[in-house]
Design a protein around this motif. Sequence first.
Motif, PDB file in Angstrom:
ATOM      1  N   LEU A 292      47.597  48.329  46.416  1.00 57.95           N
ATOM      2  CA  LEU A 292      46.912  47.109  45.993  1.00 57.95           C
ATOM      3  C   LEU A 292      47.416  45.908  46.787  1.00 57.95           C
ATOM      4  O   LEU A 292      46.641  44.990  47.098  1.00 57.95           O
TER       5      LEU A 292
ATOM      6  N   LYS B  19      39.448  41.496  38.164  1.00 58.27           N
ATOM      7  CA  LYS B  19      39.232  41.693  36.721  1.00 58.27           C
ATOM      8  C   LYS B  19      38.207  40.688  36.198  1.00 58.27           C
ATOM      9  O   LYS B  19      37.339  41.042  35.373  1.00 58.27           O
TER      10      LYS B  19
ATOM     11  N   TRP C 287      40.589  46.163  35.915  1.00 61.35           N
ATOM     12  CA  TRP C 287      41.637  45.932  36.899  1.00 61.35           C
ATOM     13  C   TRP C 287      41.402  46.831  38.116  1.00 61.35           C
ATOM     14  O   TRP C 287      40.768  47.883  37.998  1.00 61.35           O
TER      15      TRP C 287
ATOM     16  N   SER D  63      44.162  40.803  41.832  1.00 59.99           N
ATOM     17  CA  SER D  63      43.913  41.540  40.590  1.00 59.99           C
ATOM     18  C   SER D  63      43.171  40.687  39.566  1.00 59.99           C
ATOM     19  O   SER D  63      42.230  41.155  38.906  1.00 59.99           O
TER      20      SER D  63
END
Length: 291
Positions: free
Chosen positions: A250, A270, A276, A266
């Motif tokens: 990520l 989201k 997520w 993130s």
Amino acid sequence: MSRQPVVPFIRNSEFAVRTPWHMPIRRLLDYLLIYVQEGNFLVHVDGVQYTFESGQFCLIQPNSVLILQGTTNTITPYAHLDIFYNPLREQSFPTGAGQLDLSAYQSLLQPRLNDLHGIFVPIRFVPEHPVQFRDTLLRMIQCWQSRDAIEQLEAQTLATELILSILKKYASVEQPATSTTQSLNWITSFLSFHLTESLSVKDMAKRANLSPSRFSAVFRETFGMPPHQYLLKLRLQHSEELLRTTEFTLQDIAVYCGFADVHHFSKAFKRTRGVWPGAYRESARARESTQ
């Protein structure tokens, strides 16, 4: 000009005699130069359609998403080529049907002429001397198809002559500062190529030869949203592709998609996607395993 020297390199070149035909969507690593010797065909570049007829020339630049369609019997001599020197050029290739994700080949992606200051070459360009340009192009293809070393060298020399003639005509031509939709056709490709960079509205406006306020107004009129919202949309779309198709962490994806850090990435993911990034990756992998 780019920091890389201009050293044209022909990767593939054919005279292309075809009945009505269709080449599915793909994204280019290199330049595609086409001459319409006979017939008509359509070019869709980054969602915009262009119609070409006999006697016209086409230059499609790297990182463009395109679809090609011959609507009649056609003869369309073409060449896939690099313009700027890359020591890895032998590893590059003309992309295939459906190949859109070039994240694994960034080291092979050619710089775009239209991303350089003071240069704007339209997709349908008109050479200063069309007949001479056509004859040089046809001779270049003939030489490139020969296995003779001297003719191969001549082909590369002729490619340099063609690129030089394009640069001489278009290197000092700036993109028109108009409010038409077509004036910003380049923006999706430009932003995609610079996703990892911190781009301001001022930077984008300068590239478009517009004031920041005028650029923002034209952009909203064209795309229905502000520039930074559109840039965020592209970053998130690219992140989805990387989540589905790679093993990048990520943190890496956040960097590759231009986010300040993994937490910013993130939260943005989201907020817009409802899940997520890690959960999205697991769900996408689960769907693929059941297909």
